[in-house]
Design a protein around this motif. Structure first.
Motif, PDB file in Angstrom:
ATOM      1  N   VAL A 168       1.038  -1.309   0.141  1.00 44.47           N
ATOM      2  CA  VAL A 168      -0.063   0.113  -0.590  1.00 44.47           C
ATOM      3  C   VAL A 168       1.088   1.183   0.338  1.00 44.47           C
ATOM      4  N   ARG A 169       1.885   1.712   0.960  1.00 39.20           N
ATOM      5  CA  ARG A 169       2.711   2.454   1.314  1.00 39.20           C
ATOM      6  C   ARG A 169       3.002   2.587  -0.543  1.00 39.20           C
ATOM      7  N   LYS A 170       3.845   1.509  -1.163  1.00 42.10           N
ATOM      8  CA  LYS A 170       4.497   1.876  -3.138  1.00 42.10           C
ATOM      9  C   LYS A 170       3.745   2.317  -3.350  1.00 42.10           C
ATOM     10  N   GLN A 171       1.798   1.795  -3.346  1.00 46.41           N
ATOM     11  CA  GLN A 171       1.270   2.500  -4.119  1.00 46.41           C
ATOM     12  C   GLN A 171       0.914   4.203  -3.967  1.00 46.41           C
ATOM     13  N   CYS A 172       0.838   4.210  -2.983  1.00 37.41           N
ATOM     14  CA  CYS A 172       0.512   6.231  -2.646  1.00 37.41           C
ATOM     15  C   CYS A 172       2.244   6.814  -3.270  1.00 37.41           C
ATOM     16  N   GLU A 173       2.705   6.081  -3.544  1.00 35.53           N
ATOM     17  CA  GLU A 173       3.438   6.616  -5.101  1.00 35.53           C
ATOM     18  C   GLU A 173       3.043   7.774  -5.973  1.00 35.53           C
ATOM     19  N   HIS A 174       1.352   6.733  -6.654  1.00 33.36           N
ATOM     20  CA  HIS A 174       1.448   7.132  -7.527  1.00 33.36           C
ATOM     21  C   HIS A 174      -0.659   7.059  -7.463  1.00 33.36           C
ATOM     22  N   ILE A 175      -0.582   7.196  -6.375  1.00 27.39           N
ATOM     23  CA  ILE A 175      -2.929   6.786  -5.854  1.00 27.39           C
ATOM     24  C   ILE A 175      -3.355   7.356  -4.935  1.00 27.39           C
ATOM     25  N   ASP A 176      -3.822   8.290  -4.716  1.00 27.65           N
ATOM     26  CA  ASP A 176      -4.073   9.432  -4.171  1.00 27.65           C
ATOM     27  C   ASP A 176      -4.724   8.056  -2.326  1.00 27.65           C
ATOM     28  N   PHE A 177      -3.996   8.645  -1.329  1.00 28.18           N
ATOM     29  CA  PHE A 177      -4.111   8.447   0.001  1.00 28.18           C
ATOM     30  C   PHE A 177      -5.577   7.785   0.481  1.00 28.18           C
ATOM     31  N   GLY A 178      -6.349   9.194   0.151  1.00 33.53           N
ATOM     32  CA  GLY A 178      -7.887   9.048   0.651  1.00 33.53           C
ATOM     33  C   GLY A 178      -8.622   7.694  -0.493  1.00 33.53           C
ATOM     34  N   GLN A 179      -7.876   7.591  -1.776  1.00 32.72           N
ATOM     35  CA  GLN A 179      -8.517   6.294  -2.551  1.00 32.72           C
ATOM     36  C   GLN A 179      -8.107   5.105  -1.069  1.00 32.72           C
ATOM     37  N   LEU A 180      -7.033   4.935  -1.009  1.00 35.86           N
ATOM     38  CA  LEU A 180      -5.886   3.418  -1.000  1.00 35.86           C
ATOM     39  C   LEU A 180      -6.517   3.566   0.922  1.00 35.86           C
ATOM     40  N   ALA A 181      -7.518   4.433   1.391  1.00 35.22           N
ATOM     41  CA  ALA A 181      -7.734   4.088   2.724  1.00 35.22           C
ATOM     42  C   ALA A 181      -8.980   3.075   2.553  1.00 35.22           C
ATOM     43  N   LEU A 182      -9.506   3.913   1.655  1.00 34.81           N
ATOM     44  CA  LEU A 182     -11.196   3.491   1.771  1.00 34.81           C
ATOM     45  C   LEU A 182     -11.171   1.492   1.021  1.00 34.81           C
ATOM     46  N   GLU A 183     -10.158   1.677   0.206  1.00 28.42           N
ATOM     47  CA  GLU A 183      -9.997   0.532  -0.468  1.00 28.42           C
ATOM     48  C   GLU A 183      -9.207  -0.490   0.964  1.00 28.42           C
ATOM     49  N   HIS A 184      -7.706  -0.443   1.548  1.00 28.82           N
ATOM     50  CA  HIS A 184      -7.148  -1.794   2.454  1.00 28.82           C
ATOM     51  C   HIS A 184      -7.501  -1.009   3.550  1.00 28.82           C
ATOM     52  N   SER A 185      -7.953   0.003   4.503  1.00 31.06           N
ATOM     53  CA  SER A 185      -7.523   0.279   5.707  1.00 31.06           C
ATOM     54  C   SER A 185      -9.107  -0.360   6.478  1.00 31.06           C
ATOM     55  N   GLU A 186      -8.504  -1.327   7.561  1.00 33.89           N
ATOM     56  CA  GLU A 186      -9.270  -1.866   8.469  1.00 33.89           C
ATOM     57  C   GLU A 186      -9.374  -0.651   9.263  1.00 33.89           C
ATOM     58  N   CYS A 187      -9.263   0.377   9.628  1.00 36.74           N
ATOM     59  CA  CYS A 187      -9.689   0.843  10.745  1.00 36.74           C
ATOM     60  C   CYS A 187     -10.829   2.230  10.017  1.00 36.74           C
ATOM     61  N   PRO A 188     -12.053   1.965  11.079  1.00 34.22           N
ATOM     62  CA  PRO A 188     -13.237   2.999  10.408  1.00 34.22           C
ATOM     63  C   PRO A 188     -12.838   3.744   9.714  1.00 34.22           C
ATOM     64  N   SER A 189     -11.852   5.251  10.371  1.00 36.61           N
ATOM     65  CA  SER A 189     -11.601   6.074   9.472  1.00 36.61           C
ATOM     66  C   SER A 189     -11.755   6.320   7.750  1.00 36.61           C
ATOM     67  N   ALA A 190     -11.754   5.014   7.737  1.00 35.17           N
ATOM     68  CA  ALA A 190     -11.537   4.456   5.798  1.00 35.17           C
ATOM     69  C   ALA A 190     -13.021   5.056   5.561  1.00 35.17           C
ATOM     70  N   LEU A 191     -13.276   4.733   5.949  1.00 34.41           N
ATOM     71  CA  LEU A 191     -14.829   6.021   5.170  1.00 34.41           C
ATOM     72  C   LEU A 191     -14.526   7.617   5.308  1.00 34.41           C
ATOM     73  N   GLU A 192     -13.756   8.192   5.990  1.00 29.28           N
ATOM     74  CA  GLU A 192     -13.075   9.105   6.055  1.00 29.28           C
ATOM     75  C   GLU A 192     -12.015  10.056   5.557  1.00 29.28           C
ATOM     76  N   ASP A 193     -12.108   8.737   3.682  1.00 31.36           N
ATOM     77  CA  ASP A 193     -10.703   8.300   3.181  1.00 31.36           C
ATOM     78  C   ASP A 193      -9.351   8.661   4.181  1.00 31.36           C
ATOM     79  N   GLY A 194      -9.311   7.916   5.437  1.00 26.37           N
ATOM     80  CA  GLY A 194      -8.782   7.601   6.266  1.00 26.37           C
ATOM     81  C   GLY A 194      -7.996   8.984   7.428  1.00 26.37           C
ATOM     82  N   LEU A 195      -8.881   9.990   7.607  1.00 21.90           N
ATOM     83  CA  LEU A 195      -8.455  10.891   7.927  1.00 21.90           C
ATOM     84  C   LEU A 195      -8.970  10.409   9.850  1.00 21.90           C
ATOM     85  N   LEU A 196      -8.178  10.667  10.762  1.00 22.52           N
ATOM     86  CA  LEU A 196      -8.267  10.134  11.582  1.00 22.52           C
ATOM     87  C   LEU A 196      -8.823  12.296  13.059  1.00 22.52           C
TER      88      LEU A 196
END
Length: 276
Positions: A168-196
């Motif tokens: 995922v960190r490698k993908q952050c080089e060319h894909i938006d962090f918020g999109q990756l959070a929504l796709e991969h993060s297992e934190c409830p903040s994924a629904l907010e594009d990862g914003l805590l």
């Protein structure tokens, strides 16, 4: 009007206690509700019949405003009217109940109106003794992607979780962090594009705090291992530790003193009414 007033109290107390209309309560809840309605009704009766109530007036404007507030709590006038009908309440009955309630509130305000202001020196002594209550540690505005560690699942075993977070960190080089959070993060903040949002030092894992001490604003961290898994964090902003000065805290202390003092006086007065 007594029946209408009791119907209003039933609806109000059922909503406040169970977030349900009275007709949705089970037998045990119905019995508890009836007891509460009787108690509140009798207390209101004592208040409106007290000597202190004789000089208190509730205007038609006060009642109409309270009535309109009830309507505004529904999605539409039609919904409000349907609710009234289902509970057996009439407009006249509701307004009578509201007038009685307003009268009680005004009497209680009157009898507790003379609360002395909190002395400044007393407020200062409290502030100095409880200064930690008015302070916060370092705070960061963060976004994160979390891959949890759970040996019960193949993809979340420690070695696989680490591979996933690195991917995922490698993908952050060319894909938006918020999109990756929504796709991969297992934190409830994924629904907010990862914003805590703003996170205080004492509420963050120490491993993350240690990384934040070296992380530049806007930069993406290396994978951070904590007891729950692997984190990628971005620090958007930071605030240093802060202790609110006394002058900033004083209005809060005065308001809390006023509220507590009024409540104490009102309870004492109502207890006296009940004993009589």
């Amino acid at each position: 009007m007594d029946k209408q007033i009791r119907l209003y109290l039933s609806m109000k107390l059922a909503t406040e206690t169970h977030n349900l209309n009275p007709d949705r309560l089970d037998d045990k809840q119905q019995a508890q509700l009836k007891h509460s309605v009787d108690r509140v009704y009798q207390l209101q009766q004592r208040i409106v019949n007290s000597d202190e109530a004789q000089s208190v007036l509730v205007s038609k404007t006060d009642i109409e405003q309270a009535y309109q507030t009830c309507i505004s709590q529904c999605d539409s006038l039609q919904q409000f009217q349907a609710l009234m009908s289902s509970q057996g309440l009439t407009e006249q009955g509701l307004k009578a109940a509201l007038a009685r309630e307003l009268m009680c509130d005004k009497v209680l305000d009157e009898i507790s109106d003379a609360v002395p202001e909190l002395p400044r020196e007393q407020a200062l002594a409290y502030y100095q003794k409880h200064k930690i209550d008015f302070s916060r540690g370092r705070t960061w505005k963060l976004s994160q992607i979390l891959i949890t560690i759970n040996p019960d699942f193949e993809e979340n075993r420690p070695d696989n979780a680490l591979k996933r977070i690195n991917m995922v960190r490698k993908q952050c080089e060319h894909i938006d962090f918020g999109q990756l959070a929504l796709e991969h993060s297992e934190c409830p903040s994924a629904l907010e594009d990862g914003l805590l949002g703003w996170c205080e030092e004492g509420k963050l894992h120490p491993e993350i705090v240690a990384e934040l001490a070296e992380l530049e604003q806007g930069a993406l961290s290396q994978p951070i291992e904590t007891e729950v898994g692997y984190h990628l964090v971005i620090c958007h902003d930071a605030k240093p530790p802060y202790v609110a000065p006394f002058e900033e805290v004083l209005p809060f202390l005065q308001q809390r003193h006023l509220s507590r003092a009024k409540s104490f006086i009102q309870r004492q007065w109502m207890a006296q009414l009940t004993s009589q």
